[in-house]
Design a protein around this motif. Sequence first.
Motif, short mmCIF file in Angstrom:
data_model
loop_
_atom_site.label_atom_id
_atom_site.label_comp_id
_atom_site.label_asym_id
_atom_site.label_seq_id
_atom_site.Cartn_x
_atom_site.Cartn_y
_atom_site.Cartn_z
N GLY A 28 -1.93 50.79 6.34
CA GLY A 28 -0.47 50.80 6.24
C GLY A 28 0.08 49.46 5.79
N LYS A 29 1.39 49.42 5.55
CA LYS A 29 2.06 48.19 5.13
C LYS A 29 2.19 47.24 6.30
CE LYS A 29 4.78 50.22 1.44
NZ LYS A 29 6.15 50.39 0.92
N VAL A 30 2.26 45.96 5.98
CA VAL A 30 2.37 44.91 6.99
C VAL A 30 3.78 44.35 6.96
CG1 VAL A 30 1.49 42.67 7.73
CG2 VAL A 30 -0.07 44.35 6.78
N ALA A 31 4.36 44.12 8.14
CA ALA A 31 5.69 43.54 8.27
C ALA A 31 5.59 42.21 9.01
CB ALA A 31 6.63 44.48 9.02
N ALA A 32 6.32 41.21 8.51
CA ALA A 32 6.41 39.92 9.18
C ALA A 32 7.66 39.92 10.04
CB ALA A 32 6.46 38.79 8.16
N VAL A 33 7.50 39.70 11.35
CA VAL A 33 8.62 39.76 12.29
C VAL A 33 8.79 38.39 12.92
CG1 VAL A 33 9.49 40.88 14.36
CG2 VAL A 33 8.08 42.18 12.77
N ASP A 34 10.01 37.85 12.83
CA ASP A 34 10.35 36.59 13.48
C ASP A 34 10.95 36.91 14.84
OD1 ASP A 34 9.55 35.01 11.32
OD2 ASP A 34 11.49 35.23 10.34
N CYS A 35 10.34 36.37 15.92
CA CYS A 35 10.79 36.63 17.29
C CYS A 35 11.19 35.33 17.96
CB CYS A 35 9.69 37.29 18.10
SG CYS A 35 9.21 38.90 17.52
N ALA A 36 12.24 35.39 18.76
CA ALA A 36 12.69 34.24 19.54
C ALA A 36 12.40 34.53 21.01
CB ALA A 36 14.17 33.98 19.33
N HIS A 37 11.69 33.61 21.67
CA HIS A 37 11.39 33.72 23.09
C HIS A 37 12.23 32.70 23.84
CE1 HIS A 37 7.83 36.24 22.51
NE2 HIS A 37 7.64 35.52 21.42
#
Length: 68
Positions: A28-37
């Motif tokens: 499948g396709k890959v997604a880059a996710v920016d997360c703030a903790h």
Amino acid sequence: MRLLCVCDEEEKELSRQEAPGACPQCGGKVAAVDCAHKWMFCLVPICNITKRRYICTLCSKRLVFMYS
């Protein structure tokens, strides 16, 4: 005497973008996710961390890059 310790961690998704490549398991396709903790101790913010994660859009598996 009782000690009440309130610790909390919040995670919020900031953005999601399409990344190059394919998932090694399902293709499948890959997604880059920016997360703030945001870590809090007794309602006082301790630190804020922003991380980028790579996730497959089909199987939702978190992908980790191995550098050689």
